[in-house]
Motif scaffolding. Structure first.
Motif, mmCIF file in Angstrom:
data_model
loop_
_atom_site.group_PDB
_atom_site.id
_atom_site.type_symbol
_atom_site.label_atom_id
_atom_site.label_comp_id
_atom_site.label_asym_id
_atom_site.label_seq_id
_atom_site.Cartn_x
_atom_site.Cartn_y
_atom_site.Cartn_z
ATOM 1 N N SER A 50 -47.988 -63.441 -30.059
ATOM 2 C CA SER A 50 -47.018 -62.716 -29.246
ATOM 3 C C SER A 50 -47.587 -62.526 -27.848
ATOM 4 O O SER A 50 -48.763 -62.802 -27.597
ATOM 5 C CB SER A 50 -46.700 -61.359 -29.883
ATOM 6 O OG SER A 50 -47.892 -60.599 -29.989
ATOM 7 N N PHE A 51 -46.737 -62.039 -26.970
ATOM 8 C CA PHE A 51 -47.135 -61.858 -25.571
ATOM 9 C C PHE A 51 -46.846 -60.429 -25.147
ATOM 10 O O PHE A 51 -45.792 -59.887 -25.449
ATOM 11 C CB PHE A 51 -46.338 -62.833 -24.686
ATOM 12 C CG PHE A 51 -46.704 -62.755 -23.225
ATOM 13 C CD1 PHE A 51 -47.646 -63.623 -22.681
ATOM 14 C CD2 PHE A 51 -46.116 -61.796 -22.395
ATOM 15 C CE1 PHE A 51 -47.988 -63.540 -21.331
ATOM 16 C CE2 PHE A 51 -46.458 -61.718 -21.048
ATOM 17 C CZ PHE A 51 -47.394 -62.587 -20.530
ATOM 18 N N VAL A 52 -47.801 -59.816 -24.451
ATOM 19 C CA VAL A 52 -47.559 -58.511 -23.829
ATOM 20 C C VAL A 52 -47.912 -58.637 -22.350
ATOM 21 O O VAL A 52 -49.019 -59.072 -22.014
ATOM 22 C CB VAL A 52 -48.403 -57.397 -24.482
ATOM 23 C CG1 VAL A 52 -48.248 -56.074 -23.708
ATOM 24 C CG2 VAL A 52 -48.003 -57.201 -25.932
ATOM 25 N N GLY A 53 -46.970 -58.278 -21.505
ATOM 26 C CA GLY A 53 -47.212 -58.363 -20.066
ATOM 27 C C GLY A 53 -47.777 -57.063 -19.519
ATOM 28 O O GLY A 53 -47.428 -55.976 -19.990
ATOM 29 N N GLU A 110 -51.232 -60.710 -20.403
ATOM 30 C CA GLU A 110 -51.297 -61.409 -19.112
ATOM 31 C C GLU A 110 -50.218 -60.834 -18.204
ATOM 32 O O GLU A 110 -49.353 -60.086 -18.662
ATOM 33 C CB GLU A 110 -51.088 -62.924 -19.360
ATOM 34 C CG GLU A 110 -51.308 -63.834 -18.183
ATOM 35 C CD GLU A 110 -52.594 -63.601 -17.408
ATOM 36 O OE1 GLU A 110 -52.544 -62.750 -16.495
ATOM 37 O OE2 GLU A 110 -53.630 -64.256 -17.688
ATOM 38 N N ASN A 115 -51.985 -68.954 -20.098
ATOM 39 C CA ASN A 115 -50.780 -69.560 -20.670
ATOM 40 C C ASN A 115 -50.847 -69.669 -22.191
ATOM 41 O O ASN A 115 -50.090 -70.425 -22.794
ATOM 42 C CB ASN A 115 -50.519 -70.930 -20.034
ATOM 43 C CG ASN A 115 -51.676 -71.887 -20.273
ATOM 44 O OD1 ASN A 115 -52.569 -71.576 -21.067
ATOM 45 N ND2 ASN A 115 -51.662 -73.034 -19.630
ATOM 46 N N GLU A 128 -45.091 -64.987 -19.138
ATOM 47 C CA GLU A 128 -44.565 -64.828 -20.501
ATOM 48 C C GLU A 128 -43.815 -66.070 -21.005
ATOM 49 O O GLU A 128 -44.083 -66.558 -22.105
ATOM 50 C CB GLU A 128 -43.641 -63.598 -20.575
ATOM 51 C CG GLU A 128 -43.008 -63.430 -21.960
ATOM 52 C CD GLU A 128 -42.450 -62.037 -22.196
ATOM 53 O OE1 GLU A 128 -42.337 -61.268 -21.228
ATOM 54 O OE2 GLU A 128 -42.155 -61.727 -23.368
ATOM 55 N N CYS A 172 -46.028 -69.031 -21.721
ATOM 56 C CA CYS A 172 -46.880 -68.716 -22.855
ATOM 57 C C CYS A 172 -46.117 -68.890 -24.173
ATOM 58 O O CYS A 172 -46.593 -69.532 -25.107
ATOM 59 C CB CYS A 172 -47.341 -67.270 -22.683
ATOM 60 S SG CYS A 172 -48.889 -66.923 -23.469
ATOM 61 N N LEU A 173 -44.908 -68.340 -24.214
ATOM 62 C CA LEU A 173 -44.113 -68.428 -25.447
ATOM 63 C C LEU A 173 -43.735 -69.879 -25.743
ATOM 64 O O LEU A 173 -43.724 -70.299 -26.905
ATOM 65 C CB LEU A 173 -42.856 -67.544 -25.324
ATOM 66 C CG LEU A 173 -43.142 -66.038 -25.204
ATOM 67 C CD1 LEU A 173 -41.844 -65.239 -25.061
ATOM 68 C CD2 LEU A 173 -43.952 -65.538 -26.422
ATOM 69 N N THR A 233 -52.385 -61.598 -29.825
ATOM 70 C CA THR A 233 -51.534 -61.217 -28.701
ATOM 71 C C THR A 233 -52.185 -61.658 -27.396
ATOM 72 O O THR A 233 -53.353 -61.344 -27.144
ATOM 73 C CB THR A 233 -51.336 -59.680 -28.668
ATOM 74 O OG1 THR A 233 -50.734 -59.272 -29.892
ATOM 75 C CG2 THR A 233 -50.470 -59.274 -27.483
ATOM 76 N N THR A 234 -51.441 -62.393 -26.600
ATOM 77 C CA THR A 234 -51.903 -62.744 -25.258
ATOM 78 C C THR A 234 -51.442 -61.652 -24.301
ATOM 79 O O THR A 234 -50.245 -61.356 -24.223
ATOM 80 C CB THR A 234 -51.326 -64.099 -24.823
ATOM 81 O OG1 THR A 234 -51.877 -65.123 -25.659
ATOM 82 C CG2 THR A 234 -51.672 -64.393 -23.366
ATOM 83 N N PRO A 292 -46.826 -60.430 -16.411
ATOM 84 C CA PRO A 292 -45.522 -60.751 -17.010
ATOM 85 C C PRO A 292 -44.975 -62.114 -16.589
ATOM 86 O O PRO A 292 -44.261 -62.761 -17.367
ATOM 87 C CB PRO A 292 -44.615 -59.619 -16.487
ATOM 88 C CG PRO A 292 -45.554 -58.469 -16.232
ATOM 89 C CD PRO A 292 -46.841 -59.094 -15.774
#
Lengths: 343, 343
Positions: free
Chosen positions: A214-217, A192, A170, A197, A200-201, A189-190, A194
């Motif tokens: 930022s987040f990348v799924g 994880e 998270n 997301e 996390c944000l 960048t996390t 999707p």
């Protein structure tokens, strides 16, 4: 053979409040303790035979009164940490271990299915099954509090680096990277699944690091995004079998710029598995296979070294926790392995 | 804390057939063992870390092949006895122990209710729940075979005596009394709950002792029939709390003629409860309270002596089993106490 009974007899003395009653007032008899905790005096007497044997409590033969012996010397914080762990073992493992052979055969945690109708890992179950969450939550918090500060002291992040936190949950790892490894231009960048997301944000926003994070799924066994200077693999390679760990390390290799650094946090078996002071072989196979993911397991440091080498990394630094900082009740022996992408 | 995991890791190695596979062929690798038992090699390797640590198996670092080490020296009969006991612990105890505190609070075996919807004792459950019966049956047979001959050697029955076998179950104690203590005029009465009368009488008939044996139904806590020379209390006083044991001893006193003999077979705690070689405090409280009856428990021999004295008996003889006859894996330490009704 007496392992399960020893465990539950001792834990029952705490759970029923017998130890607490003795902490408040020494010298209580079985009859007085029974009245205090709502149990028959005979049963209290039976439960206290093992703590007597172990010297945890003492009994005055003349009065029949019990007092805390070795248990009186245990600091409250130490005791609470141990009880939290024991509570997890009781709720998260004791019954599930019945299905260990089935879990090994099927490569899945059969205990979670049998007791909660849940198909998946303990981590996934904790998100939706209150009993699993209540067993694991306090432990995860203890973990984070005691391990993360040490982990982040164990490696360097160059100024302005781009950091990838693989299976970053998270977003806590990314947030702590910003706090403890911050520099102008740092970006984290996390990576994880999707589904995480949004949470996390929200966490990035709440902690004021939305600009840097930022987040990348995606799926770590498929591929990772590229262009990073540092890749963090915190606390999860031991949840995968060898072929999957090699896949993850190769994916991490592709995610890194030349000369980039991979940082692996993982518990490791001792090189000499017969070391009697190391209890990880006693605990982890049953825990990981039977209660958490149904696959995976700890490796020796030398094994991880070999796998990193095989996947194009050169190990540059291994940090073990200062033994003085490891409480006597700790089962887990973690290391931080830093390695650089070759060539 | 590692008691439950140690237990199930070792038992899983047997249950999955890993040990059997190594017994048939030494030097198998994790991959070969995995293929043989239907599990992933990684999982086999994980499960074998603990047996490696304990020296039960060995591993050739060059080939990765496993062989039996200490386990190779265990005789088949010893191993089967231990595995029968471990199987009982797994099926009859591991999951049920989760409810030990609840069982203590309610004085009932909550685990049986939770897992089988059964209210009552393990003995009663074994009569109607196949899984409970299959866990306990082989153990009860081992018990009978190893304990009864010794028990019947430990006391004398006068010629032509009238013997009362209290809580004599399906009549086996009465039948063995006829066989091993037979004399002209000997009469044996099985006292048990009325529901067992038909089965008991059938057994007397089948073993050709219907002439000498009879059945009286009733509750041992209410009263016993009178006019006996010998009263047998085999293997059940430890299933009652103190007040109930005193009631039973007083009822036995009334059932005996003056000078009559009571013979008690029971496991006993060591007088020094801290004796590290005696594992009964590690096992029995959780077993009896959490898995069998929800009340009761072992006592020390001195406690039984005192209770017998209090109820009008004089202890005349105590027989402990020859330590040479007790296998190293045995947890239970039984004695036979003979006492005479005073004046």
């Amino acid at each position: 053979m007496v392992g399960p009974t020893r465990f539950m007899t001792l834990y029952a003395c705490f759970e029923l409040g017998i130890v607490d009653a003795l902490r408040k007032e020494g010298g209580l008899t079985a009859a007085e303790l029974g009245a205090a905790v709502g149990a028959k005096p005979d049963a209290v007497e039976q439960l206290l035979y093992l703590p007597l044997k172990e010297g945890f409590v003492a009994r005055d033969e003349a009065t029949g009164g019990y007092t805390l012996a070795a248990l009186a010397d245990v600091a409250e914080t130490d005791l609470q940490r141990v009880l939290t762990f024991m509570g997890m073992i009781k709720t998260g493992m004791l019954r599930q271990l019945y299905y260990l052979p089935d879990s090994v055969s099927t490569g899945s945690v059969v205990g979670l299915k049998e007791f909660y109708g849940f198909e998946g890992t303990m981590f996934e179950a904790a998100a939706v099954v209150p009993e699993v969450r209540s067993a694991w939550g306090p432990l995860a918090q203890n973990e984070t509090a005691s391990v993360y500060p040490w982990f982040f002291r164990s490696f360097d992040v160059p100024d302005g680096a781009r950091v990838l936190d693989v299976r970053g949950g998270n977003g806590l790892g990314a947030i702590m990277t910003c706090r403890l490894k911050g520099s102008p231009g740092l970006r984290v960048t996390t990576f994880e699944q999707p589904a995480l997301e949004a949470e996390c944000l929200r966490n990035f926003e709440a902690h004021g690091v939305a600009e840097q994070c930022s987040f990348v799924g995606g799926d770590v066994l498929q591929s990772l995004p590229g262009g990073f200077d540092v890749v963090l693999l915190k606390h999860f390679v031991d949840m995968y079998d060898k072929d999957d760990v090699l896949t993850i390390l190769k994916n991490a290799h592709q995610a890194l710029e030349p000369g980039g650094q991979i940082v692996v946090l993982a518990p490791v078996y001792p090189e000499d598995i017969t070391d009697p002071d190391d209890l990880q072989a006693d605990f982890f196979p049953a825990y990981i296979l039977g209660c958490v993911v149904g696959r995976g397991g700890l490796q020796k440091l030398s094994t991880y070294r070999g796998w990193l080498q095989e996947c194009g990394f050169e190990v540059t630094k291994v940090t073990a926790k200062d033994p003085a900082d490891i409480p006597a009740d700790a089962i887990i022996n973690r290391v931080v392995i830093c390695a650089t992408k070759r060539g």
